[in-house]
Structures are given as C-alpha cells and as structure tokens.
Design a protein around this motif. Structure first.
Motif, mmCIF file in Angstrom:
data_model
loop_
_atom_site.group_PDB
_atom_site.id
_atom_site.type_symbol
_atom_site.label_atom_id
_atom_site.label_comp_id
_atom_site.label_asym_id
_atom_site.label_seq_id
_atom_site.Cartn_x
_atom_site.Cartn_y
_atom_site.Cartn_z
ATOM 1 N N MET A 164 68.187 57.645 52.653
ATOM 2 C CA MET A 164 67.726 56.327 52.235
ATOM 3 C C MET A 164 66.402 56.412 51.477
ATOM 4 N N LEU A 165 65.473 57.186 51.998
ATOM 5 C CA LEU A 165 64.189 57.335 51.326
ATOM 6 C C LEU A 165 64.358 57.974 49.951
ATOM 7 N N THR A 166 65.208 58.974 49.868
ATOM 8 C CA THR A 166 65.436 59.655 48.595
ATOM 9 C C THR A 166 66.025 58.706 47.560
ATOM 10 N N VAL A 167 67.083 57.988 47.943
ATOM 11 C CA VAL A 167 67.736 57.078 47.003
ATOM 12 C C VAL A 167 66.787 55.966 46.570
ATOM 13 N N PRO A 193 74.919 44.243 51.605
ATOM 14 C CA PRO A 193 75.625 45.445 52.067
ATOM 15 C C PRO A 193 75.802 46.535 51.017
ATOM 16 N N GLY A 194 75.270 46.323 49.819
ATOM 17 C CA GLY A 194 75.537 47.275 48.751
ATOM 18 C C GLY A 194 75.136 48.699 49.056
ATOM 19 N N ASP A 195 74.055 48.885 49.795
ATOM 20 C CA ASP A 195 73.577 50.229 50.113
ATOM 21 C C ASP A 195 73.941 50.666 51.529
ATOM 22 N N ALA A 196 74.923 50.009 52.127
ATOM 23 C CA ALA A 196 75.318 50.373 53.488
ATOM 24 C C ALA A 196 75.763 51.823 53.575
#
Length: 225
Positions: free
Chosen positions: A52-55, A39-42
């Motif tokens: 999401m793609l950028t990160v 869940p870290g990138d939730a």
C-alpha cells in the motif's frame, strides 16, 4: 487428521477498508492527503502494508524505499488502533467452518499479517476460538509462499500436511500450496476474484456455502494421486 488452513485477509474477511484507512493516515502525515481509495484499491490493500505504501507513494511521485521503511511501523500502529472499524467476515464463512468440523477437519489460519495483529483481529471479531491454530507473517523466520508456515499451522493442529487443503485468494496462496505439495481452493468473491481461475487452483468457490463439498472433492482427488 485432515486439515483446512485459511488465509485471512481477502479470504476469511474483507479487511481492505481498515487497511486503506491506516495507509491513508500515513499519507496524510506525509502531506499527501488520502491517496488510496475504497473500493478501487481494495486489491492493493490485501497485498499488505508495504505494498500500500509503495503504490500510494508511486501514485504521488514520491516513492523511496526509505520512506516505506520509515512509515511501515506508523501504518501498523494506525491499523492496530482501528483494526475492525470496517472489517467484516465474508458471508457463510462460520457456517462452512462448522460443517467442516463436523466432517472431521481441523481448522487453522496461515496469514502474512503479523501474528499479533491477526490475533487481535480474530479476538476483536469474536471468532478466535473457531480456529485451532494461527500462524502469522512473523511466527517463523519465513512467510508465505514458503511452505513452512502452512506446515507449522498443520502441525499445531496435530494434523498431517499431506492431508491438507489451503483456502486463499491470491497467487501467494496458490504458490504456497504448490510449494507444500498440497491442493488449494481459491475464493472468487474477493477484490481479485476474477483473476483466480487463471492461477489454476484445484478448486474455486463463489460463496462459502460451496466450501465443505469442494474441500471433500479436492481432498479425495489429492489423496487418490
């Protein structure tokens, strides 16, 4: 009619698992493997596909706008094909909505998810009929935090924008309500819940059981101004 308009991702439902899976499908296709984690990138997931793609690309040192543009449709296709594998409604949301309806509120959705995907998800979860209106990111030429999509959702319900409360989970929702001149209630149980108080919304909730009374309180205070 008084109306309550909900954001979708991170407000009505935790969609982060399926969103991250779609992004990771793109990163695997690029040769990077699974870059984002749950869940870290939730919280990243709930900011949308391009975020999401950028990160992820920044994380592996491969970011470019052109790659984001190239893979955004790929991400949408991957998400469309597995839109409800992990997604769940937050506890108490349907009971809260039914109570709001008994109190005379019209209920709608205003989301920055593309409209067709929002419709697909609500249908797949079996709750589309609960909502009298749904406005997505591409329903109008503008999206939140522009107030026009919120106003359009209220219009489709036959409501009065001046008697509306927006329920959300982000600064985008807070800014949308401010731009529309209506109050917002932010949820404290999503991935960014700890940050909601700093946005100074008119209301906060830690569980949907609190929502009907909080809506009444916030609406009364707003109409008294």
């Amino acid at each position: 009619m008084r109306t309550v308009i909900f954001d979708l991702d991170g407000t009505l439902a935790d969609t982060s698992g399926d969103l991250l899976a779609a992004a990771n499908a793109c990163f695997r296709q690029m040769g990077h493997g699974d870059v984002l984690v749950h869940p870290g990138d939730a919280g990243v997931a709930l900011r949308g596909g391009r975020r999401m793609l950028t990160v992820g690309l920044e994380r592996v040192g491969a970011f470019s706008d052109a790659v984001v543009d190239e893979f955004y449709p790929v991400l949408l296709d991957a998400y469309r094909s597995a839109i409800d594998t992990h997604t769940v409604l937050y506890p108490g949301v349907l009971s809260a909505i039914e109570e709001l309806k008994t109190r005379g509120y019209g209920i709608g959705i205003c989301t920055n998810k593309p409209e067709a995907l929002a419709e697909q998800l609500m249908q797949s979860l079996g709750v589309r009929e609960v909502f009298g209106a749904l406005v997505g990111a591409d329903t109008l030429p503008v999206r939140k935090p522009d107030p026009a999509p919120l106003v359009e959702a209220v219009r489709r319900l036959g409501g009065d924008p001046a008697q509306t409360v927006l329920i959300g989970d982000s600064d985008t929702d807070r800014n949308t309500s401010a731009n529309a001149g209506v109050p917002s209630i932010l949820v404290g149980f999503g991935p960014s819940g700890a940050d909601m108080a700093a946005l100074k919304p008119e209301g906060l909730i830690s569980h949907f059981d609190e929502l009907p009374d909080r809506v009444d309180q916030v609406m009364a205070a707003h109409l008294a101004i």
